[in-house]
Design an enzyme around this catalytic site. Structure first.
Site, PDB file in Angstrom:
ATOM      1  N   ALA A 170      45.166 -16.502 -38.002  1.00 46.08           N
ATOM      2  CA  ALA A 170      44.068 -17.597 -37.822  1.00 46.08           C
ATOM      3  C   ALA A 170      41.926 -17.437 -37.284  1.00 46.08           C
ATOM      4  O   ALA A 170      41.491 -17.320 -37.637  1.00 46.08           O
ATOM      5  CB  ALA A 170      44.413 -18.693 -36.982  1.00 46.08           C
ATOM      6  N   ASP A 171      43.066 -15.928 -36.750  1.00 39.87           N
ATOM      7  CA  ASP A 171      41.941 -15.018 -35.625  1.00 39.87           C
ATOM      8  C   ASP A 171      40.971 -14.745 -37.155  1.00 39.87           C
ATOM      9  O   ASP A 171      39.322 -14.405 -36.666  1.00 39.87           O
ATOM     10  CB  ASP A 171      42.587 -13.953 -35.310  1.00 39.87           C
ATOM     11  N   LEU A 172      41.853 -14.028 -38.065  1.00 36.10           N
ATOM     12  CA  LEU A 172      41.031 -13.597 -39.620  1.00 36.10           C
ATOM     13  C   LEU A 172      40.323 -14.096 -39.870  1.00 36.10           C
ATOM     14  O   LEU A 172      39.015 -13.882 -40.281  1.00 36.10           O
ATOM     15  CB  LEU A 172      41.990 -12.319 -40.085  1.00 36.10           C
TER      16      LEU A 172
END
Length: 394
Positions: A170-172
């Site tokens: 999700a972050d990336l």
């Protein structure tokens, strides 16, 4: 400016980087790696290096996310610091931030305030759940988004219970989508002459990454379940044990299935009525996989990779991380690139451009390393800078 650029592709753009942790820095890395003039703005702090958001400055995580940019310190909570930031924003092309949505309003650096100073500004925001709505003020975290975005329900072995992915998906992806949005907005600005507010969130990015799994529910009403190492719809595709390790095999479609059975010398699998069609192979996947396993155990992974690739069957070894970077094709691609003045390697951009390629041009900056240099470039004189330093604004 003597600062080395990673590429000339985005060298005409100046970016003010207010990001931290991972999703925001991932977005900005896409800009700095393509040569944008990125200025990392950090608050003056007395915290120990290990307590800084994002981890130790000389640790692998920080080094990976913050190459190819410069850094300055600025206290945005001080009215003088806010005025400095406004002067920077007036000349910048892009601002990127990943605070909780209400933080920028409290600081007075929200999009509306910045647009009033510079209508051409592209302002990019990453949050956990969106800039508004019932969850907007919740702090965002990758694993929370993986769970709420459905990924953990389809990752892992059947019946195992929820399993997170081994990377911060999700972050990336939120960072990558943010960078894509920024570049799209910059392209549109060439036509309209105006900037705009680019928004994404960990939750949106994670749901988008469900891709065909989401479509199975939205289109057909089918709720995907955990399938382990088996592909959920293409059978047999998955992990098989060989005589010395494991191998991934992907037999999509009838023709590849035939080539596979022939390559492993298993004509009985082709004539078996339970495996005659894709639907039957899917229905009987567990028995079929067990049967395939008896053949795969006869040879090593290296032998099977050669045999199956020669037969036109997609396959590959399953590497540990050290083995990844020792692979001949990985070395040929040159994706592990040396960081200048550091003697270390980091993963470079996975995209190549023929005329304006990306490179590791500069190590991550020290705290406030280029504060004086940056302020000078933005028109601050020596007296102004000395006053800001005396007031501990920078």
């Amino acid at each position: 400016m003597t600062f080395p650029r990673a590429s000339s592709a985005l060298s005409r753009f100046t970016v003010l980087d207010l990001t931290r942790i991972r999703s925001g820095p991932t977005a900005v890395r896409q800009l700095s790696d393509w040569g944008a003039n990125v200025i990392k703005i950090e608050a003056p702090t007395d915290l120990a290096d290990s307590e800084q958001p994002g981890g130790p400055r000389h640790g692998p995580d920080f080094q990976n996310l913050h190459r190819n940019k410069r850094a300055m310190t600025l206290n945005l909570k001080d009215p003088k610091g806010l005025e400095v930031f406004k002067r920077l924003a007036a000349k910048a092309d892009v601002i990127v931030e990943n605070f909780r949505p209400d933080v920028k309003d409290k600081l007075g650096i929200d999009y509306a305030s910045m647009r009033a100073i510079n209508p051409r500004l592209v302002y990019a925001s990453i949050s956990g759940f969106g800039q508004d709505g019932p969850y907007s003020k919740r702090p965002g975290f990758d694993q929370i988004a993986q769970g709420m975005g459905g990924l953990m329900s389809i990752t892992g072995l059947p019946g195992q219970g929820p399993v997170r992915a081994g990377i911060p998906v999700a972050d990336l992806t939120a960072g990558l989508f943010c960078a894509l949005g920024i570049m799209t907005a910059l392209l549109e600005r060439d036509v309209s002459g105006e900037g705009q507010w680019v928004q994404t969130s960990l939750l949106q990015a994670q749901i988008f990454m469900l891709d065909f799994q989401a479509a199975r529910w939205l289109v057909d009403g089918d709720v995907p379940q955990q399938a382990g190492n088996n592909h959920p719809t293409s059978i047999p595709t998955g992990v098989f044990k060989t005589s010395d390790s494991f191998i991934n095999i992907a037999t999509t479609g009838g023709r590849i299935w035939e080539r596979f059975a022939q390559a492993i010398d298993a004509p009985d699998l082709l004539t078996h009525p339970d495996y005659a069609t894709i639907a039957l192979r899917s229905k009987n996947r567990d028995v079929l996989n067990a049967a395939i396993g008896t053949y795969m155990a006869k040879r090593s992974t290296g032998e099977w990779v050669t045999i199956l690739n020669d037969a036109g069957v997609p396959c590959g070894p399953i590497y540990s991380i050290d083995q990844v970077f020792d692979d001949a094709q990985v070395k040929h691609l040159g994706i592990a690139q040396q960081l200048p003045d550091a003697g270390k390697h980091l993963v470079g951009q996975p995209v190549t451009l023929s005329r304006t390629p990306s490179r590791m041009a500069a190590r991550p900056p020290l705290v406030g390393e280029q504060t004086f240099e940056v302020l000078t470039e933005f028109g601050f004189n020596e007296q102004e800078i000395a006053s800001l330093q005396q007031s501990k604004v920078v």
